[in-house]
Design an enzyme around this catalytic site. Structure first.
Site, mmCIF file in Angstrom:
data_model
loop_
_atom_site.group_PDB
_atom_site.id
_atom_site.type_symbol
_atom_site.label_atom_id
_atom_site.label_comp_id
_atom_site.label_asym_id
_atom_site.label_seq_id
_atom_site.Cartn_x
_atom_site.Cartn_y
_atom_site.Cartn_z
ATOM 1 N N HIS A 250 27.989 33.993 97.869
ATOM 2 C CA HIS A 250 29.225 34.418 98.506
ATOM 3 C C HIS A 250 29.879 33.280 99.287
ATOM 4 O O HIS A 250 31.087 33.128 99.283
ATOM 5 C CB HIS A 250 28.914 35.586 99.445
ATOM 6 C CG HIS A 250 30.130 36.309 99.913
ATOM 7 N ND1 HIS A 250 30.606 37.423 99.287
ATOM 8 C CD2 HIS A 250 30.977 36.068 100.932
ATOM 9 C CE1 HIS A 250 31.694 37.839 99.897
ATOM 10 N NE2 HIS A 250 31.944 37.043 100.912
ATOM 11 N N HIS A 315 35.986 43.435 97.939
ATOM 12 C CA HIS A 315 34.962 44.073 98.760
ATOM 13 C C HIS A 315 34.274 45.132 97.904
ATOM 14 O O HIS A 315 34.390 46.318 98.157
ATOM 15 C CB HIS A 315 35.589 44.681 100.023
ATOM 16 C CG HIS A 315 34.960 44.188 101.276
ATOM 17 N ND1 HIS A 315 34.901 44.914 102.433
ATOM 18 C CD2 HIS A 315 34.330 43.019 101.559
ATOM 19 C CE1 HIS A 315 34.282 44.206 103.360
ATOM 20 N NE2 HIS A 315 33.938 43.064 102.867
#
Lengths: 989, 272
Positions: A250, A315
């Site tokens: 990430h 998300h």
């Protein structure tokens, strides 16, 4: 007011607010339950449980502050007099952000001029149900109304309610009893144990359980082991957790950065960054980029004084577990990417894109074996994310002019939630600083402002670096608090920035302060943090948790000593909590102390660059090549099926619940024409003092990934750009962004597809001369679990690339909408239609994918787009639409519905490669438009377009929709019936 | 005669979010504006008495927690109510839009002949569908005593709210009507009453009420957003109007005059 002496309950007061008439909320719950098969009557009371020793008089004052006597009646520690069958109390689990409780605490403190402290107020509601229900029905209802991962429920029968004098007094307070501690972890263990630590986390000596995924593979954890052997000690838990966050997929985008096959520099540098660098060079003086890839957003020139920024995020993993929380934290998170851009940009538009399973799908899948840990159904996920972006965006006062929703079964296990924000910032600040340049300086104070830290959002960054399965941590879920963020955003952007009170700023997103502080420290060379200074939501957090928690609404700033007092005073009077937690320095060390003891002391270089280089290998993916033979039996039925399908029909119910008028900047709105049809591009006017506008569009075509990821990426880019051009965009001032949402990125075949798509980005961006200015990737969108019969299943999303385009135009008046305007206007198709139905809505309607994908000829498309801009400037189009999903016929239908006018069109006149009539109607060939023009402009238009393939196919009529093949009528429909088909699917959503 | 340029206090803070465009609207109408954080008023850095108009803009103060406008109204009640009462008594103007209307409703500023300032007479409840909604509507001026709406008949404005359903009891309604305090009602484009029909009446408001004023007409609140619809280009039908105008050789005016007029009337009030 009904009050009883509260002595019996110690210091606990329950203020319950009843409505005099049945509330809208109660009616909506009633309707929802009726749809689920429960014929019940519903009432709802709001509840404020307060755990504080007030006098009765003060509690009555508080109750008076919490209701409107015109419509509401309060009770204090008194049960309801109403008759019902069941009382169902719904509230949050301990530690979950309770915004209503926080506001109530502020009201009490201000009212009584005291400070009652944290965790004294808790909000909940009681739903009274009257009807023939058994207890298990009520339990089922509860689970329909809440998400058990973050919320609690409590049920009483009427008799128990009366006997117990109402509901019980429940205080959902976090009680962490263990003493905060730091442990050392020995890495001198077997590789198997190292793998276990990397995958499942550090073994907690007290609980005997693993703390959750570090997502560190063996090569990474071995590198860490070697570093500590060199240092001659073991790592502490906080050090290991910090490394895991910083090195996570990430944060470091390892797949894009690593060598892949013979591309040593990796695909990000080779295909994405190089494209932009080369384009900027080629544009020379016309280069409009200001800040690319280096900041929280990308920034381009708006005019001589202003810059606009763009950023899109996903998300996905949190939204699968808690759709509302995942989506709201997504949207407010990407807003912070704007606030944290440069020295702080003002958000002026939000965008969204949701990829979800079909809402009718009711087949449950499980994360655990034996029907345990069920996944939420697509409808629940959709409702939750729609609502999350609603609350996050609307409450932040940022308009949402653009968005889409895309349905496909592959998104059933893990939805994709794209959220984006466009920002506005002066290029130069009042003190002369260039607004996009920032650097923390040696000696600056590390200041965090905004929300407090709790156990929420632990392991979010490492979690999103893995597939979703049984071990997915519920602690990664959080709720957003847009108002806390709004306060900090206003204080920073509207005041502190222009006063020059800080040297650098960055958002706290993935990895929390562990990442924001470490990233900013790269600007000066080191930091020391006193961790006990970090404000907590409740006591008892472990130091490593404080360091990596992703609790929301926080921003980190570097504030020089001489500005500190002014900065802190400003935050205080604006109601923004601000705390100094340490200093930036140039020691090359990343140091964290906790109560006087050093618990982390790492080389900055190792923290950021210590991760071992990897080499990724690809293996050809076997794309589909076979084309189906399709015979259309009933033309009208096929047309209506495609017009009404999930991905073509109206999603007005979403558009209209997102504020697109706030800031008074909307020009081309999400719904176009009198007939309110969802458009694919929008225009805003970010500065009321200027005629300049921003054009935006987003596009993805994931089904094409089955046929060619190269074409998939090309089509997504062409569509995003083309949609902008249709509303009046200028191809010479458009920037794009790439958001890759891939699956199983540890499989060589998937990496092959990835490489294809990235190469396509390079090739097409270069030809269009549209620089890529920012992007993001999410590489493991897979669901691993079990079906109803306990068979293991894996659901991977289609490799999905969302392209966003953002363009600047000189005059907002020179824009076009898609709605047909006036009877007798001439209709033209611009661009040639080819036999390219692969991945189309047409094939999909027949359960097929096909094997021939649309190919994009960017060179000629670019020429066309320049011409289109020229024509938009002349105001020659009375309407203009980009031909997208569903091809020519569906685009014509939408133009008609949008304008509340009919048309007659002979599609055999549309330029085509001599293909079947069905393919002319439905092929999704790129780079095409449909326009209408006033009859008197026919000659001028044809003259201007003489270098391009155009076909005059018909004209606008009063009401009927008629599609002809030469003389033969193929489809006739009325506006009313098309409207019905277009709108009915989500009518009751 | 020298033109008086009234000063407008545009309230901000705690989630109010329309202060910039509302200040812009007042500026276009010829007023001077000052965006003031409520805490600067409480701290005494700014004073209500220095202004001629107080503006409560739209937004989401305190996230609508405990009811829209309630927490912000409490903050004023607890800290600034004396200043506000003095402001009202000195004959000045107060305007509230959307969340500002909700704040003013909870402050009880819409006094009837039979009530005092500070006494709530109405409520703004959750929309019938219990959902936030953004859309354009038509509203009609009911020949009210409101000073902000002189010369306005039917106009076109956006709404954007989750709690905009006006409610009061029947007795209050009759007194409001009797005293010409019902300023705007939802209607169709011709000005015919919405009669509670969605979407003409977008939220289920009692008697289609979109905005009311106090007994003097100087204090006015409404759910729709005239400040977001100052310019013709903001209108949803702009593209169609542009096309028709082009063919007729007409020019579309820059402003939607009716909506700008609300702010102009406020400025004019101080020039009478």
């Amino acid at each position: 007011m009904q009050t009883i002496n509260a002595e019996n309950n110690g210091k606990i007061y329950r203020i319950e607010i009843d409505t005099k008439e049945k509330s809208s909320e109660a009616k909506v719950i009633e309707k929802k339950l009726f749809e689920l098969g429960y014929d019940v009557s519903v009432d709802v009371s709001k509840v404020y449980t307060i755990n504080y020793d007030f006098s009765i008089a003060n509690v009555e004052k508080i109750a008076n502050s919490l209701h409107n006597p015109v419509t509401e009646m309060p009770r204090i520690n008194v049960p309801s007099n109403n008759k019902f069958d069941w009382a169902l109390e719904l509230g949050f689990l301990p530690g979950v952000t309770d915004n209503v409780a926080n506001t109530t605490t502020e009201i009490i403190n201000d009212l009584l001029k005291i400070d009652i402290g944290l965790s004294k107020v808790f909000s909940s509601k009681v739903v009274y149900l009257s009807g023939n229900l058994a207890k298990h029905d009520v339990e089922k209802i509860a689970e329909e109304l809440i998400n058990i991962l973050i919320e609690r429920y409590h049920i009483k029968t009427y008799d128990n309610y009366v006997k117990g004098c109402g509901m019980d007094y429940i205080i959902p307070k976090v009680n962490l009893t263990s003493e905060p501690k730091v442990i050392e972890i020995s890495l001198n263990v077997s590789d198997d144990e190292l793998i276990e630590i990397g995958k499942k986390g550090i073994l907690d000596p007290e609980t005997g359980e693993r703390r959750g995924p570090l997502a560190l593979d063996l090569d990474y954890i071995t590198a860490i082991k070697e570093y500590y052997q060199k240092e001659g000690r073991n790592p502490t838990d906080i050090e290991l957790e910090a490394l895991a966050q910083t090195w996570s997929e990430h944060c470091k985008h390892t797949i894009f950065a690593s060598q892949i096959d013979d591309i040593e520099e990796g695909i990000f540098k080779k295909y994405i960054r190089n494209a932009t660098n080369e384009i900027r060079e080629e544009l020379g003086e016309k280069d409009f980029c200001i800040s690319v890839f280096s900041d929280n957003s990308g920034g381009i020139i708006f005019d001589d004084e202003w810059m606009v920024t763009d950023k899109a995020e996903t998300h996905n993993s949190p939204s699968a577990l808690d759709p509302f929380g995942g989506a709201i934290t997504g949207i407010v998170g990407v807003n912070r990417d704007t606030v944290g851009f440069g020295l702080g940009a003002l958000p002026v538009a939000n965008k969204y894109g949701f990829c979800v399973g079909r809402p009718e799908d009711t087949e449950i899948i499980y994360r655990g074996q034996n029907k345990t840990n069920p996944s939420l159904l697509p409808r629940r996920i959709l409702d939750g994310i729609v609502h999350g972006v609603n609350v996050g965006g609307n409450q932040s006062g940022i308009p949402t002019p653009n968005g889409f929703v895309y349905f496909d079964d592959t998104y059933k296990g893990k939805p994709l939630v794209f959220v984006g924000t466009i920002g506005l910032i002066p290029r130069k600040l009042p003190d002369g600083r260039l607004s996009h340049e920032k650097a923390a300086e040696n000696g600056d104070n590390i200041v965090i402002i905004g929300g407090r830290v709790g156990k929420d959002g632990i392991h979010g960054a490492t979690f999103s670096s893995e597939a979703m399965d049984e071990g997915s941590p519920a602690a990664a879920v959080q709720i957003g608090d847009p108002i806390t963020q709004k306060k900090l955003s206003d204080a920073v952007i509207k005041e502190a920035r222009d006063k020059g009170l800080y040297n650098s700023i960055t958002d706290n997103g993935a990895g929390g302060i562990s990442c924001s502080v470490a990233e900013m420290a790269e600007e000066c060379g080191g930091f020391v943090v006193e961790l006990e200074e970090v404000p907590l939501k409740y006591p008892g957090l472990e130091p490593w948790e404080i360091w990596i928690s992703e609790s929301q609404e926080r921003v980190t700033l570097s504030v020089p000593d001489d500005k500190l007092e002014e900065f802190m005073d400003l935050m205080k009077i604006r109601g923004v909590e601000a705390v100094v937690i340490g200093k930036f320095n140039n020691t090359d060390r990343a140091v964290v102390n906790y109560n006087g003891k050093t618990i982390m002391d790492l080389e900055m270089d190792f923290l950021h660059n210590g991760l071992p280089k990897r080499k990724l290998i690809t293996k050809p993916y076997s794309y589909r090549t076979e084309e189906p033979e399709i015979t259309v039996e009933n033309q009208l039925e096929t047309f209506e099926k495609i017009l009404g399908n999930h991905n073509n029909c109206s999603f007005e119910y979403i558009s209209k619940q997102y504020d697109h008028e706030v800031q008074n900047n909307s020009v081309i709105k999400p719904l176009q024409g009198k007939g309110r049809v969802n458009g694919t591009a929008s225009v805003i006017r970010p500065l009321l003092s200027s005629q300049k506008g921003l054009v935006m569009s987003q596009s993805l075509l994931p089904r094409l990934s089955e046929i060619s990821c190269y074409d998939m990426a090309a089509c997504a880019m062409d569509t995003a750009i083309r949609n902008c051009v249709a509303v009046g965009g200028n191809i010479n001032h458009i920037a794009i962004m790439d958001n890759f949402c891939w699956c199983s990125s540890d499989e060589p075949e998937r990496l092959y597809q990835l490489k294809d798509a990235a190469k396509s980005c390079y090739d097409y961006a270069k030809t269009y001369l549209t620089p890529l200015i920012s992007g993001k990737d999410s590489m493991f969108n897979d669901f691993k679990g079990f079906d109803e019969n306990n068979n293991p299943i894996k659901i991977s999303v289609h490799p999905t690339l969302m392209m966003s385009a953002l363009g600047v135009i000189d005059n907002i008046e020179h824009t076009n909408s898609m709605d047909l305007k006036l009877k007798d206007d001439l209709i033209y198709v611009i661009g040639e239609t080819k036999d390219e139905c692969g991945g189309s809505e047409f094939y999909h309607a027949f359960g097929e994918v096909g094997g021939i994908s649309p190919k994009v000829d960017a060179k000629s498309a670019r020429k066309l787009y320049e011409k289109m801009y020229e024509l938009s400037q002349k105001g020659i189009f009375s309407s203009c639409a980009s031909v997208a999903a569903g091809g020519l016929v569906i685009t014509l239908a939408k133009m008609a519905i949008s304008g509340c006018l009919g048309l007659e069109a002979d599609l055999s006149k549309a330029p085509n490669e001599n293909i079947s009539f069905e393919k002319i109607m439905y092929s999704e060939t790129q780079s095409r438009f449909i326009v209408t023009i006033a009859p008197e402009n026919e000659k001028e238009f044809e003259n201007l377009m003489k270098e391009f393939k155009i076909g005059k196919i018909g004209n606008v009529t009063e009401k009927d929709f008629v599609i002809k093949n030469n003389k033969d009528i193929v489809i006739t429909s009325s506006l009313e019936s098309m409207d019905e088909v277009y709108r009915s699917r989500f009518e009751d959503f | 005669m020298i033109k008086v340029v009234p000063k407008v206090l545009v309230m901000s803070g705690y989630g109010i979010n329309c202060e910039t465009e509302t200040a812009h609207a007042f500026q276009k109408a010829g007023a001077e504006t000052d965006i003031v954080h409520i805490n600067d008023l409480i701290a005494g850095k700014k004073k209500m008495a220095d202004y001629e108009i107080i503006m409560f803009p739209g937004g989401f103060s305190y996230g609508d927690d405990t009811g829209s406008g309630n927490a912000f109204a409490n903050k004023i009640k607890n800290n600034l109510f004396d200043d506000l009462t003095e402001f009202i008594n000195s004959g000045k103007l107060i305007l509230g839009i959307c969340n500002g209307f909700q704040v003013m409703t909870n402050l009880g500023l819409f006094a009837l002949p039979s009530t005092d300032y500070g006494e709530r007479i109405s409520a703004l409840e959750s929309n019938t569908n219990n959902r936030y909604e953004c859309r354009w509507v038509h509203i009609k001026e009911n020949d009210s005593v409101c000073v902000f709406t002189k010369g306005i008949n039917v106009t076109h404005v956006p709404i954007a709210h989750g709690e905009g359903r006006f409610y009061c009891d029947e007795k209050t309604y009759h007194e409001l009507k009797e005293n010409k305090q019902i300023v705007f009602s939802y209607c169709d484009s011709e000005g015919n009453p919405a009669n509670g029909e969605y979407p003409l009446n977008p939220n289920g408001a009692y008697q289609d009420i979109a905005g009311i004023c106090d007994k003097t007409g100087r204090i006015f609140g409404l759910m729709p957003h005239p400040e977001r619809s100052l310019y013709s280009i903001s209108e949803p039908e702009y593209q169609l109007k542009k096309e028709i105008a082009k063919r007729n050789g007409d020019i579309i005016p820059e402003f939607i005059e009716n909506n700008l007029q609300i702010f102009k009337n406020a400025v004019e009030y101080f020039n009478k």
